[in-house]
Enzyme design. Structure first.
Site, mmCIF file in Angstrom:
data_model
loop_
_atom_site.group_PDB
_atom_site.id
_atom_site.type_symbol
_atom_site.label_atom_id
_atom_site.label_comp_id
_atom_site.label_asym_id
_atom_site.label_seq_id
_atom_site.Cartn_x
_atom_site.Cartn_y
_atom_site.Cartn_z
ATOM 1 N N TYR A 74 -19.595 5.189 -7.649
ATOM 2 C CA TYR A 74 -20.966 5.169 -7.122
ATOM 3 C C TYR A 74 -21.800 6.279 -7.771
ATOM 4 O O TYR A 74 -22.866 6.028 -8.356
ATOM 5 C CB TYR A 74 -20.940 5.328 -5.590
ATOM 6 C CG TYR A 74 -22.287 5.688 -5.024
ATOM 7 C CD1 TYR A 74 -23.357 4.801 -5.110
ATOM 8 C CD2 TYR A 74 -22.501 6.928 -4.415
ATOM 9 C CE1 TYR A 74 -24.605 5.144 -4.608
ATOM 10 C CE2 TYR A 74 -23.741 7.275 -3.912
ATOM 11 C CZ TYR A 74 -24.789 6.384 -4.009
ATOM 12 O OH TYR A 74 -26.021 6.734 -3.520
ATOM 13 N N LYS B 258 -24.968 6.111 -10.735
ATOM 14 C CA LYS B 258 -26.299 6.710 -10.590
ATOM 15 C C LYS B 258 -26.574 7.710 -11.725
ATOM 16 O O LYS B 258 -27.689 7.790 -12.242
ATOM 17 C CB LYS B 258 -26.419 7.411 -9.230
ATOM 18 C CG LYS B 258 -26.388 6.450 -8.046
ATOM 19 C CD LYS B 258 -27.707 5.714 -7.905
ATOM 20 C CE LYS B 258 -27.740 4.823 -6.694
ATOM 21 N NZ LYS B 258 -29.051 4.202 -6.465
ATOM 22 N N PHE C 210 -29.856 13.977 -0.647
ATOM 23 C CA PHE C 210 -28.668 14.485 0.027
ATOM 24 C C PHE C 210 -28.439 13.535 1.225
ATOM 25 O O PHE C 210 -28.434 12.330 1.002
ATOM 26 C CB PHE C 210 -28.814 15.994 0.304
ATOM 27 C CG PHE C 210 -28.504 16.771 -0.976
ATOM 28 C CD1 PHE C 210 -29.275 16.578 -2.130
ATOM 29 C CD2 PHE C 210 -27.424 17.619 -1.062
ATOM 30 C CE1 PHE C 210 -28.948 17.214 -3.338
ATOM 31 C CE2 PHE C 210 -27.100 18.272 -2.261
ATOM 32 C CZ PHE C 210 -27.850 18.066 -3.387
ATOM 33 N N LEU D 214 -22.296 9.248 9.358
ATOM 34 C CA LEU D 214 -21.870 10.078 10.480
ATOM 35 C C LEU D 214 -22.770 9.944 11.715
ATOM 36 O O LEU D 214 -22.267 9.696 12.818
ATOM 37 C CB LEU D 214 -21.820 11.556 10.039
ATOM 38 C CG LEU D 214 -21.361 12.511 11.135
ATOM 39 C CD1 LEU D 214 -19.897 12.302 11.466
ATOM 40 C CD2 LEU D 214 -21.607 13.964 10.730
HETATM 41 N N1 UDP Z 1 -17.816 11.830 8.502
HETATM 42 C C1 UDP Z 1 -16.854 11.913 9.506
HETATM 43 N N2 UDP Z 1 -16.570 10.794 10.213
HETATM 44 C C2 UDP Z 1 -17.177 9.590 9.980
HETATM 45 C C3 UDP Z 1 -18.170 9.521 8.967
HETATM 46 C C4 UDP Z 1 -18.456 10.667 8.252
HETATM 47 O O1 UDP Z 1 -16.261 12.974 9.744
HETATM 48 O O2 UDP Z 1 -16.851 8.606 10.661
HETATM 49 C C5 UDP Z 1 -18.147 13.041 7.737
HETATM 50 C C6 UDP Z 1 -17.915 12.891 6.242
HETATM 51 O O3 UDP Z 1 -16.602 13.312 5.907
HETATM 52 C C7 UDP Z 1 -18.989 13.818 5.656
HETATM 53 C C8 UDP Z 1 -20.124 13.768 6.692
HETATM 54 O O4 UDP Z 1 -19.534 13.265 7.877
HETATM 55 O O5 UDP Z 1 -18.514 15.122 5.590
HETATM 56 C C9 UDP Z 1 -21.255 12.870 6.281
HETATM 57 O O6 UDP Z 1 -20.721 11.628 5.892
HETATM 58 P P1 UDP Z 1 -21.644 10.347 5.647
HETATM 59 O O7 UDP Z 1 -20.722 9.196 5.364
HETATM 60 O O8 UDP Z 1 -22.607 10.191 6.766
HETATM 61 O O9 UDP Z 1 -22.498 10.730 4.367
HETATM 62 P P2 UDP Z 1 -22.027 11.189 2.889
HETATM 63 O O10 UDP Z 1 -21.913 12.690 2.955
HETATM 64 O O11 UDP Z 1 -20.763 10.501 2.556
HETATM 65 O O12 UDP Z 1 -23.180 10.764 2.040
#
Ligand code: UDP
Length: 322
Positions: free
Chosen positions: A141, A145, A169, A190
């Site tokens: 991914y 990009k 971000f 998250l």
């Molecule tokens: N995360 C988590 N549990 C979940 C989804 C995400 O602990 O069910 C953590 C993930 O490891 C990261 C942060 O939350 O550190 C943000 O993840 P998200 O998938 O929202 O966004 P990303 O950082 O991957 O773009």
């Protein structure tokens, strides 16, 4: 009045940007193939069904409208899926963008704002991450990009294409008026997952790792409000004929997973059931943007904080329209 083609305008960031542009009297054309976008999120009367892999569908749009600027949101975004199925990511994200650029140039449309990502940096060697930080994506991914950023740079030199690549971000939160919001299927982000666990729609939220080198052991991310992101696109449109390059978009502040859960519990006045799980592959411990360049070039600063984000996301979670 400028005419903006929002490609991927039925998606999360695309629909919020469309809303802001319409409120500011731009003429907005939304194009989408509705694979992941929602028809309920199309806010303009000018909708064109189009697919990046179908050049004729792209050509038809540029024949029909005189476009001033293209904003290109139509990418696949799931890191895990990109590791399992890189072909899907390189095909849609890279070849799809090449198709769009080819048709733009054929019609002499020379301005594009492109959705890039913090994932181009891979595991950061320092934070806050500024634009001089080396790029080293650790999944297809992010690589797709980054490849497009290089393509844009070369097209800028060779064909005078103006481009601004905005590296998001963690985009989050929803519009306050509740018309549109974040709705991915499957949801992997998250904040919506925490709110679903609080609501009882999910049994618990899995915390992906609590043994990182951070104060509470959980990953730190820079959560940026969706309307602040939308505003950066508007500013990019205004700037694009005078500047081409890549810009990081974040708040310069970070929150850990556990902090986000605490804030969500405070806002909802409910407990969030959690389970500690193993680390998710490809997650760096800390991702925080420097937004100095965004300030200097776009005159952009974020106006909302993490509480605003979670309040609006909770409102959407309780009153979802799609
Ligand atoms: N995360 C988590 N549990 C979940 C989804 C995400 O602990 O069910 C953590 C993930 O490891 C990261 C942060 O939350 O550190 C943000 O993840 P998200 O998938 O929202 O966004 P990303 O950082 O991957 O773009």
């Amino acid at each position: 009045m400028k005419t903006i083609l929002v490609f991927g305008g039925a998606g999360y960031i695309g629909s919020h940007t469309t809303k802001l542009l319409l409120e500011n009297d731009y003429n907005v054309i939304v194009a989408d193939n509705l694979q992941y976008g929602h028809k309920e999120a199309i806010l303009t009367k000018h909708f064109e069904y189009a697919d990046l892999m179908d050049k004729e569908s792209l050509n038809n749009i540029f024949e029909k409208y005189k476009i001033d600027v293209v904003i290109h949101f139509a990418g696949f975004i799931s890191v895990g899926e990109s590791v399992e199925n890189p072909m899907k990511y390189y095909t849609n994200n890279v070849i799809g963008t090449l198709n769009l650029l080819e048709i733009m140039l054929k019609h002499n449309v020379k301005n594009i704002v492109f959705s890039s990502t913090a994932a181009i940096f891979g595991n950061p060697i320092y934070t806050p991450i500024d634009e001089s930080h080396p790029t080293n994506p650790i999944n297809p991914y992010g690589m797709s990009k980054l490849m497009i950023e290089h393509i844009l740079k070369d097209y800028h030199k060779a064909y005078n294409l103006n481009y601004i690549a905005l590296r998001y971000f963690n985009a989050s939160g929803c519009d306050e008026d509740g018309i549109i919001g974040e709705s991915h299927n499957p949801e992997t982000h998250l904040i919506p997952l925490i709110l679903k666990a609080i609501k009882g729609e999910k049994e618990y939220i899995k915390i992906f790792g609590d043994d990182y080198e951070t104060p509470d052991g959980t990953c730190i991310r820079d959560y940026i409000y969706i309307k602040d992101l939308a505003m950066a696109h508007k500013l990019a449109i205004e700037k694009i004929e005078n500047y081409s390059g890549s810009i990081n978009l974040g708040t310069s502040k970070g929150n850990s997973v556990k902090e986000i859960i605490k804030i969500a519990e405070k806002i909802t006045q409910k407990t969030c059931p959690i389970q500690i799980d193993k680390r998710r592959q490809g997650d760096p411990a800390i991702l925080i943007a420097s937004n100095q360049k965004a300030k200097e070039i776009l005159n952009w600063t974020p106006s909302y904080d993490i509480e605003d984000i979670i309040k609006t996301a909770w409102n959407w979670e309780l009153n979802k329209k799609f």
